[in-house]
Design a protein around this motif. Sequence first.
Motif, PDB file in Angstrom:
ATOM      1  N   ALA A 233       0.847  -1.202   0.000  1.00 21.34           N
ATOM      2  CA  ALA A 233       0.000   0.000   0.000  1.00 21.34           C
ATOM      3  C   ALA A 233       0.880   1.249   0.000  1.00 21.34           C
ATOM      4  CB  ALA A 233      -0.939  -0.015   1.200  1.00 21.34           C
ATOM      5  N   LYS A 234       1.962   1.193   0.790  1.00 21.92           N
ATOM      6  CA  LYS A 234       2.922   2.316   0.813  1.00 21.92           C
ATOM      7  C   LYS A 234       3.532   2.502  -0.580  1.00 21.92           C
ATOM      8  CE  LYS A 234       7.110   3.648   3.395  1.00 21.92           C
ATOM      9  NZ  LYS A 234       8.004   3.160   4.468  1.00 21.92           N
ATOM     10  N   GLY A 235       3.868   1.385  -1.206  1.00 21.42           N
ATOM     11  CA  GLY A 235       4.463   1.427  -2.547  1.00 21.42           C
ATOM     12  C   GLY A 235       3.531   2.058  -3.581  1.00 21.42           C
ATOM     13  N   MET A 236       2.250   1.980  -3.323  1.00 24.40           N
ATOM     14  CA  MET A 236       1.269   2.578  -4.246  1.00 24.40           C
ATOM     15  C   MET A 236       0.974   4.028  -3.880  1.00 24.40           C
ATOM     16  SD  MET A 236       0.295   0.317  -6.560  1.00 24.40           S
ATOM     17  CE  MET A 236      -1.388   0.504  -7.117  1.00 24.40           C
ATOM     18  N   GLY A 237       1.681   4.538  -2.873  1.00 22.42           N
ATOM     19  CA  GLY A 237       1.537   5.958  -2.555  1.00 22.42           C
ATOM     20  C   GLY A 237       0.531   6.272  -1.469  1.00 22.42           C
ATOM     21  N   ALA A 238       0.064   5.241  -0.764  1.00 20.72           N
ATOM     22  CA  ALA A 238      -0.883   5.501   0.332  1.00 20.72           C
ATOM     23  C   ALA A 238      -0.128   5.904   1.597  1.00 20.72           C
ATOM     24  CB  ALA A 238      -1.712   4.252   0.604  1.00 20.72           C
ATOM     25  N   ASN A 239      -0.807   6.647   2.453  1.00 23.04           N
ATOM     26  CA  ASN A 239      -0.293   6.902   3.808  1.00 23.04           C
ATOM     27  C   ASN A 239      -0.808   5.756   4.661  1.00 23.04           C
ATOM     28  OD1 ASN A 239       0.582   9.587   3.084  1.00 23.04           O
ATOM     29  ND2 ASN A 239      -1.617  10.060   3.022  1.00 23.04           N
ATOM     30  N   VAL A 240       0.087   4.981   5.234  1.00 27.79           N
ATOM     31  CA  VAL A 240      -0.359   3.760   5.904  1.00 27.79           C
ATOM     32  C   VAL A 240      -0.277   3.906   7.423  1.00 27.79           C
ATOM     33  CG1 VAL A 240       0.071   1.284   6.175  1.00 27.79           C
ATOM     34  CG2 VAL A 240       0.324   2.347   3.922  1.00 27.79           C
ATOM     35  N   ILE A 241      -1.382   3.561   8.066  1.00 29.95           N
ATOM     36  CA  ILE A 241      -1.437   3.482   9.531  1.00 29.95           C
ATOM     37  C   ILE A 241      -1.581   2.003   9.878  1.00 29.95           C
ATOM     38  CG2 ILE A 241      -2.812   4.031  11.593  1.00 29.95           C
ATOM     39  CD1 ILE A 241      -3.776   6.556  10.164  1.00 29.95           C
ATOM     40  N   VAL A 242      -0.846   1.564  10.898  1.00 28.05           N
ATOM     41  CA  VAL A 242      -0.964   0.167  11.337  1.00 28.05           C
ATOM     42  C   VAL A 242      -1.552   0.142  12.744  1.00 28.05           C
ATOM     43  CG1 VAL A 242       0.381  -1.877  12.020  1.00 28.05           C
ATOM     44  CG2 VAL A 242       0.954  -0.664   9.895  1.00 28.05           C
ATOM     45  N   THR A 243      -2.459  -0.804  12.990  1.00 21.33           N
ATOM     46  CA  THR A 243      -2.913  -1.034  14.369  1.00 21.33           C
ATOM     47  C   THR A 243      -2.467  -2.432  14.771  1.00 21.33           C
ATOM     48  OG1 THR A 243      -5.070  -1.985  13.856  1.00 21.33           O
ATOM     49  CG2 THR A 243      -4.964   0.418  13.953  1.00 21.33           C
ATOM     50  N   GLU A 244      -2.121  -2.611  16.023  1.00 30.36           N
ATOM     51  CA  GLU A 244      -1.607  -3.890  16.527  1.00 30.36           C
ATOM     52  C   GLU A 244      -2.007  -4.081  17.987  1.00 30.36           C
ATOM     53  OE1 GLU A 244      -0.268  -6.766  16.758  1.00 30.36           O
ATOM     54  OE2 GLU A 244       0.050  -7.088  14.628  1.00 30.36           O
ATOM     55  N   ILE A 245      -1.973  -5.324  18.440  1.00 30.88           N
ATOM     56  CA  ILE A 245      -2.140  -5.596  19.876  1.00 30.88           C
ATOM     57  C   ILE A 245      -0.839  -6.191  20.441  1.00 30.88           C
ATOM     58  CG2 ILE A 245      -4.661  -5.853  20.022  1.00 30.88           C
ATOM     59  CD1 ILE A 245      -2.535  -8.932  19.690  1.00 30.88           C
ATOM     60  N   ASN A 246       0.084  -6.566  19.549  1.00 29.82           N
ATOM     61  CA  ASN A 246       1.337  -7.178  19.977  1.00 29.82           C
ATOM     62  C   ASN A 246       2.417  -6.100  20.007  1.00 29.82           C
ATOM     63  OD1 ASN A 246       3.995  -8.319  19.601  1.00 29.82           O
ATOM     64  ND2 ASN A 246       3.026 -10.275  19.173  1.00 29.82           N
ATOM     65  N   PRO A 247       3.021  -5.830  21.202  1.00 30.33           N
ATOM     66  CA  PRO A 247       3.974  -4.715  21.294  1.00 30.33           C
ATOM     67  C   PRO A 247       5.178  -4.869  20.371  1.00 30.33           C
ATOM     68  CG  PRO A 247       3.809  -5.907  23.401  1.00 30.33           C
ATOM     69  CD  PRO A 247       2.793  -6.513  22.484  1.00 30.33           C
ATOM     70  N   VAL A 248       5.659  -6.094  20.180  1.00 28.22           N
ATOM     71  CA  VAL A 248       6.843  -6.281  19.332  1.00 28.22           C
ATOM     72  C   VAL A 248       6.503  -5.944  17.880  1.00 28.22           C
ATOM     73  CG1 VAL A 248       8.551  -7.942  18.495  1.00 28.22           C
ATOM     74  CG2 VAL A 248       7.780  -8.041  20.879  1.00 28.22           C
ATOM     75  N   LYS A 249       5.359  -6.454  17.432  1.00 29.32           N
ATOM     76  CA  LYS A 249       4.964  -6.170  16.042  1.00 29.32           C
ATOM     77  C   LYS A 249       4.688  -4.674  15.861  1.00 29.32           C
ATOM     78  CE  LYS A 249       3.197 -10.739  15.102  1.00 29.32           C
ATOM     79  NZ  LYS A 249       2.027 -11.599  15.023  1.00 29.32           N
ATOM     80  N   ALA A 250       4.174  -4.050  16.901  1.00 27.37           N
ATOM     81  CA  ALA A 250       3.903  -2.609  16.822  1.00 27.37           C
ATOM     82  C   ALA A 250       5.202  -1.832  16.656  1.00 27.37           C
ATOM     83  CB  ALA A 250       3.156  -2.152  18.068  1.00 27.37           C
ATOM     84  N   ILE A 251       6.260  -2.247  17.374  1.00 25.75           N
ATOM     85  CA  ILE A 251       7.569  -1.567  17.221  1.00 25.75           C
ATOM     86  C   ILE A 251       8.075  -1.785  15.801  1.00 25.75           C
ATOM     87  CG2 ILE A 251       9.983  -1.449  17.997  1.00 25.75           C
ATOM     88  CD1 ILE A 251       9.081  -2.623  20.662  1.00 25.75           C
ATOM     89  N   GLU A 252       7.933  -3.040  15.340  1.00 26.02           N
ATOM     90  CA  GLU A 252       8.394  -3.371  13.984  1.00 26.02           C
ATOM     91  C   GLU A 252       7.710  -2.449  12.956  1.00 26.02           C
ATOM     92  OE1 GLU A 252       7.629  -7.492  13.280  1.00 26.02           O
ATOM     93  OE2 GLU A 252       9.036  -7.580  11.605  1.00 26.02           O
TER      94      GLU A 252
END
Length: 425
Positions: A233-252
């Motif tokens: 999605a980023k590669g297509m020019g979107a502004n990407v927001i991620v939501t997570e419940i796992n702290p490690v994946k959120a840092i990633e």
Amino acid sequence: MIATATKLNHEVKDLSLAPLGKQRISWAGREMPVLKLIKERFAQEKPFAGIRLVACCHVTTETANLAIALKAGGADAVLIASNPLSTQDDVAASLVVDEGIPVFAIKGEDNATYHRHVHIALDHKPNIIIDDGSDVTATLIQERQHQIADLIGTTEETTTGIVRLQAMFKDGVLSFPAMNVNDADTKHFFDNRYGTGQSTLDGIIRATNILLAGKTIVVVGYGWCGKGTAMRAKGMGANVIVTEINPVKAIEAAMDGFQVMPMAEAATYGDMFITVTGNKHVIRGEHFDVMKDGAIVCNSGHFDIEIDLEALKGKSSEVRTVRPFTEEYVLKSGKSIVVLGEGRLINLAAAEGHPSAVMDMSFANQALACEYLVKNKGKLEPGLHSIPTELDQEIASLKLKAMGITIDTLTPEQISYMNSWTAGT
Ligand code: ADE
């Protein structure tokens, strides 16, 4: 008419679609060189002679190539759909007409038909089950215990199915070996990441034809599927927001350059929401309340439980189909929310699923996992088993060769260094 010599019937939409299906299966096969090599070996060695096999997969051109390889290996195979909306009807027809494989799958089948097909598959008394989401395995355990004696083992394709198998094991009901295809490196690194990444956007674009550049896209979940989706999605020019419940994946996700925030906040910003968590109701009533007018929501996780559509219906005065796989919910508040593919896997509902080149590796794993079960019949403990590293590496080596890529090998000095502990600073 049944165009096969099999005992079993078939249920497909229209057998006259077979010529188109055959052409498309062959096209997909061009991108599946690893599976082709395995098929050629299977045809010589017949590892599945006398084996009854049920495959519950998305009935796509890629699955057709897997089914053909298994049949070449001697399997008495039956194929059913692993999702009511993912079947490619021309492919189902060709498998029946051209390959003599009984198929029970119709795009758009209702849930009752889906479950009836699961039972028809189990009537085949499988020795091996290839599952995608664990529905056949769960039905076997819950309703057909007496058939477990026939089973050599199962293989599981997807993360959701693995989570279910782990729960079955914890509950003490997994009394047979189950091969964890999903966690093979040559599966999830490619299928879950690049396959889901590309095919999810493909499904969204085919359903809506909207421009992604400049849109704010909320990717819900940052597992391998989420990573691939966010990256593309980023590669297509979107502004990407991620939501997570796992702290490690959120840092990633944050270190990969995405904004990370809770859904309550992301819901207010998103033009589009893509769920890839494997969990239930990750988008629900309170989130719809704060979304922008015209926000688009869709799912690329295995089941259609990630978006709480019942809550959305409850808030709506009207639901209208505005394009194929695109429904507009007109809320009593006046705004509208657009839902793609009824909240089912958008990449398979509105597009064709992952491209063949990644399914090549996924289904090479499936084929070799089935062979491994047969070779090790009676020797494997009940529970989940990893794909042996040698098989994973073999698939990677064959894929590299097919891609025309060569890599380095360790020198004798390097092998000796890697095996010693005495040489330090
Ligand atoms: N899962 C995701 N994409 C797929 C495809 N193309 N074929 C079968 N299963 C899939």
